[in-house]
Write a protein that holds these residues in place. Structure first.
Motif, PDB file in Angstrom:
ATOM      1  N   ASP A  20     -31.836  -3.452  26.138  1.00  0.00           N
ATOM      2  CA  ASP A  20     -31.284  -4.749  26.912  1.00  0.00           C
ATOM      3  C   ASP A  20     -30.118  -4.364  27.737  1.00  0.00           C
ATOM      4  O   ASP A  20     -29.535  -3.266  27.369  1.00  0.00           O
ATOM      5  CB  ASP A  20     -31.002  -5.782  25.990  1.00  0.00           C
ATOM      6  N   ASP A  21     -29.875  -5.164  28.540  1.00  0.00           N
ATOM      7  CA  ASP A  21     -28.583  -4.851  29.450  1.00  0.00           C
ATOM      8  C   ASP A  21     -27.335  -5.158  28.687  1.00  0.00           C
ATOM      9  O   ASP A  21     -26.541  -4.117  28.584  1.00  0.00           O
ATOM     10  CB  ASP A  21     -28.652  -5.996  30.686  1.00  0.00           C
ATOM     11  N   LYS A  22     -27.176  -6.204  27.889  1.00  0.00           N
ATOM     12  CA  LYS A  22     -26.149  -6.363  27.213  1.00  0.00           C
ATOM     13  C   LYS A  22     -26.432  -6.991  25.851  1.00  0.00           C
ATOM     14  O   LYS A  22     -26.358  -8.090  25.611  1.00  0.00           O
ATOM     15  CB  LYS A  22     -25.058  -7.463  27.634  1.00  0.00           C
ATOM     16  N   PRO A  23     -27.192  -6.292  24.813  1.00  0.00           N
ATOM     17  CA  PRO A  23     -27.627  -6.622  23.819  1.00  0.00           C
ATOM     18  C   PRO A  23     -26.618  -7.082  22.518  1.00  0.00           C
ATOM     19  O   PRO A  23     -25.606  -6.049  22.504  1.00  0.00           O
ATOM     20  CB  PRO A  23     -28.506  -5.386  23.184  1.00  0.00           C
ATOM     21  N   THR A  24     -26.517  -7.946  22.154  1.00  0.00           N
ATOM     22  CA  THR A  24     -25.689  -8.358  21.058  1.00  0.00           C
ATOM     23  C   THR A  24     -26.193  -7.910  19.716  1.00  0.00           C
ATOM     24  O   THR A  24     -27.499  -7.828  19.502  1.00  0.00           O
ATOM     25  CB  THR A  24     -25.253  -9.802  20.880  1.00  0.00           C
ATOM     26  N   ASN A  25     -25.336  -8.024  18.672  1.00  0.00           N
ATOM     27  CA  ASN A  25     -25.831  -7.547  17.289  1.00  0.00           C
ATOM     28  C   ASN A  25     -26.819  -8.904  16.847  1.00  0.00           C
ATOM     29  O   ASN A  25     -27.667  -8.266  16.207  1.00  0.00           O
ATOM     30  CB  ASN A  25     -24.586  -7.433  16.395  1.00  0.00           C
ATOM     31  N   ASP A  26     -26.426  -9.875  17.361  1.00  0.00           N
ATOM     32  CA  ASP A  26     -27.449 -11.030  16.662  1.00  0.00           C
ATOM     33  C   ASP A  26     -28.584 -11.182  17.203  1.00  0.00           C
ATOM     34  O   ASP A  26     -29.482 -11.362  16.606  1.00  0.00           O
ATOM     35  CB  ASP A  26     -26.566 -12.571  17.175  1.00  0.00           C
ATOM     36  N   ARG A  27     -28.932 -10.618  18.603  1.00  0.00           N
ATOM     37  CA  ARG A  27     -30.073 -10.696  19.230  1.00  0.00           C
ATOM     38  C   ARG A  27     -30.792  -9.598  18.720  1.00  0.00           C
ATOM     39  O   ARG A  27     -32.127  -9.770  18.293  1.00  0.00           O
ATOM     40  CB  ARG A  27     -29.898 -10.699  20.621  1.00  0.00           C
ATOM     41  N   VAL A  28     -30.411  -8.300  18.341  1.00  0.00           N
ATOM     42  CA  VAL A  28     -30.996  -7.318  17.968  1.00  0.00           C
ATOM     43  C   VAL A  28     -31.319  -7.538  16.324  1.00  0.00           C
ATOM     44  O   VAL A  28     -32.728  -7.235  16.033  1.00  0.00           O
ATOM     45  CB  VAL A  28     -30.315  -6.023  17.934  1.00  0.00           C
ATOM     46  N   ALA A  29     -30.621  -8.159  15.802  1.00  0.00           N
ATOM     47  CA  ALA A  29     -30.825  -8.441  14.397  1.00  0.00           C
ATOM     48  C   ALA A  29     -31.996  -9.581  13.927  1.00  0.00           C
ATOM     49  O   ALA A  29     -32.913  -9.429  13.457  1.00  0.00           O
ATOM     50  CB  ALA A  29     -29.427  -9.014  13.540  1.00  0.00           C
ATOM     51  N   ALA A  30     -31.882 -10.625  15.215  1.00  0.00           N
ATOM     52  CA  ALA A  30     -32.956 -11.297  15.004  1.00  0.00           C
ATOM     53  C   ALA A  30     -34.564 -10.870  15.492  1.00  0.00           C
ATOM     54  O   ALA A  30     -35.392 -11.286  15.037  1.00  0.00           O
ATOM     55  CB  ALA A  30     -32.774 -12.652  15.990  1.00  0.00           C
ATOM     56  N   ASP A  31     -34.361  -9.844  16.564  1.00  0.00           N
ATOM     57  CA  ASP A  31     -35.612  -9.323  16.850  1.00  0.00           C
ATOM     58  C   ASP A  31     -36.019  -8.416  15.647  1.00  0.00           C
ATOM     59  O   ASP A  31     -37.416  -8.281  15.485  1.00  0.00           O
ATOM     60  CB  ASP A  31     -35.237  -8.456  17.967  1.00  0.00           C
ATOM     61  N   LEU A  32     -35.088  -7.955  14.872  1.00  0.00           N
ATOM     62  CA  LEU A  32     -35.700  -6.777  13.725  1.00  0.00           C
ATOM     63  C   LEU A  32     -35.829  -7.553  12.274  1.00  0.00           C
ATOM     64  O   LEU A  32     -35.962  -6.645  11.533  1.00  0.00           O
ATOM     65  CB  LEU A  32     -34.820  -5.643  14.005  1.00  0.00           C
ATOM     66  N   ASP A  33     -35.385  -8.697  12.283  1.00  0.00           N
ATOM     67  CA  ASP A  33     -35.370  -9.565  11.245  1.00  0.00           C
ATOM     68  C   ASP A  33     -34.523  -8.773  10.075  1.00  0.00           C
ATOM     69  O   ASP A  33     -34.806  -8.459   9.012  1.00  0.00           O
ATOM     70  CB  ASP A  33     -36.767  -9.541  10.652  1.00  0.00           C
ATOM     71  N   CYS A  34     -33.075  -8.555  10.596  1.00  0.00           N
ATOM     72  CA  CYS A  34     -32.191  -7.968   9.606  1.00  0.00           C
ATOM     73  C   CYS A  34     -30.805  -8.903   9.982  1.00  0.00           C
ATOM     74  O   CYS A  34     -30.861  -9.795  10.693  1.00  0.00           O
ATOM     75  CB  CYS A  34     -32.221  -6.457   9.697  1.00  0.00           C
ATOM     76  N   ASP A  35     -29.850  -8.177   9.252  1.00  0.00           N
ATOM     77  CA  ASP A  35     -28.585  -8.942   9.363  1.00  0.00           C
ATOM     78  C   ASP A  35     -27.664  -8.197  10.508  1.00  0.00           C
ATOM     79  O   ASP A  35     -27.936  -7.237  10.774  1.00  0.00           O
ATOM     80  CB  ASP A  35     -27.630  -8.729   8.001  1.00  0.00           C
ATOM     81  N   ALA A  36     -26.880  -9.015  11.313  1.00  0.00           N
ATOM     82  CA  ALA A  36     -26.281  -8.718  12.308  1.00  0.00           C
ATOM     83  C   ALA A  36     -25.207  -7.655  11.636  1.00  0.00           C
ATOM     84  O   ALA A  36     -24.802  -6.595  12.509  1.00  0.00           O
ATOM     85  CB  ALA A  36     -25.562  -9.820  13.057  1.00  0.00           C
TER      86      ALA A  36
END
Length: 92
Positions: A44-60
């Motif tokens: 992503d251009d500016k991936p947040t930890n929350d967005r990556v965590a939601a995509d991979l189904d894990c904790d931020a």
């Protein structure tokens, strides 16, 4: 508002190494998952930890930990750190 995570920049060789870790059948699943986190962080251009965590189904916090370790130690940061305590009595 989420705090911005460190931006990860990598060479094409490092990216190829990460893809190899993800796709190899002999890679331990923990290391393959950590590599997937890093690959997702650079897509992503500016991936947040929350967005990556939601995509991979894990904790931020998990995303934050591995992103920081990769940022500091590169591919070596994806390995487990030595554990404290008594040495093993038997070899693995």
């Amino acid at each position: 508002m989420a705090r911005e995570a460190p931006r990860i920049r990598m060479s094409p060789d490092e990216f190829a190494d990460l893809r190899q870790l993800i796709n190899a059948h002999s890679t331990p699943q923990a290391i393959a998952f950590r590599a997937r986190i890093i690959v997702r962080c650079i897509q992503d251009d500016k991936p947040t930890n929350d967005r990556v965590a939601a995509d991979l189904d894990c904790d931020a916090d998990t995303v934050s930990k591995w992103r920081r370790r990769f940022h500091r130690h590169r591919l070596d940061g994806l390995q487990d750190l030595p554990r404290s305590g008594r040495p093993r009595a038997f070899s693995p």
